[in-house]
Design a protein around this motif. Structure first.
Motif, PDB file in Angstrom:
ATOM      1  N   GLU A  61       0.878  -1.080  -0.105  1.00 58.09           N
ATOM      2  CA  GLU A  61      -0.023   0.146  -0.122  1.00 58.09           C
ATOM      3  C   GLU A  61       0.570   1.118   0.489  1.00 58.09           C
ATOM      4  O   GLU A  61       1.684   1.520   0.902  1.00 58.09           O
TER       5      GLU A  61
ATOM      6  N   TRP B 175      -2.056   6.370   2.027  1.00 63.43           N
ATOM      7  CA  TRP B 175      -2.865   5.848   2.165  1.00 63.43           C
ATOM      8  C   TRP B 175      -3.610   5.160   3.441  1.00 63.43           C
ATOM      9  O   TRP B 175      -4.518   5.570   3.717  1.00 63.43           O
TER      10      TRP B 175
ATOM     11  N   LYS C  92      -8.885   5.713  -4.125  1.00 61.41           N
ATOM     12  CA  LYS C  92      -8.351   4.281  -4.070  1.00 61.41           C
ATOM     13  C   LYS C  92      -8.180   3.299  -4.800  1.00 61.41           C
ATOM     14  O   LYS C  92      -9.217   3.359  -6.126  1.00 61.41           O
TER      15      LYS C  92
END
Length: 167
Positions: free
Chosen positions: A59, A63, A115
């Motif tokens: 990730e 985020w 996202k």
């Protein structure tokens, strides 16, 4: 996998949106996690289920905008609550369960949160790209997002009061 689309967790992206996010937006990879089920009457040969998981280790750092720790009761607290309660003449049952779809019950992201994730189709080997609308398994912030969805229900509907030392 179908559950993620049915519950509107992921939306496949095409065309200019896909091209733009491939070039400019941070994204992470998902993987298919096979789960082989035991044979039963409906599926005598067993059932093969696949769950899409976010690769939390890949990730992008941006985020994680919230603390990812979700408060849970310690095993000692659970034991104390169970064994220090009043004894009853009635037969009682104590059970635990795995909240296997817990993260799929959490609230969706705000409209301005975008996202992007991708995974390689296991048969065609094609890369598929998606906009993520809500938390899914493997995402670093999924546990705390589920807790933030669940807590108002526990507090307002069920009358739960968190402890000061163990929320």
């Amino acid at each position: 996998t179908a559950m993620l689309f049915k519950k509107k967790r992921l939306v496949e992206v095409f065309g200019p949106e896909r091209d733009h996010f491939i070039k400019y937006k941070p994204m992470t990879r998902m993987r298919m996690n096979p789960e082989h089920k035991k044979p039963n009457l409906e599926y005598p040969d067993g059932r093969k289920k696949f769950r899409l998981l976010i690769r939390g280790d890949t990730e992008p750092s941006e985020w994680t905008t919230i603390c990812t720790d979700s408060p849970v009761a310690s095993a000692d607290t659970i034991r104390m609550l169970i064994f220090s309660g009043e004894q009853s003449e009635e037969e009682e049952t104590l059970a635990t369960c795995d909240a296997d779809t817990a993260f799929l019950q959490s609230d969706k992201y705000p409209p301005h949160v975008y996202k992007y994730v991708w995974f390689r189709h296991p048969i065609t080997k094609e890369k598929l790209y998606y906009r993520q609308l809500a938390p899914i398994y493997g995402e670093n912030s999924a546990p705390v997002r589920w807790e933030k969805t669940l807590f108002p229900h526990l507090e307002n509907v069920m009358g739960f009061t968190p402890g000061a030392n163990e929320p």
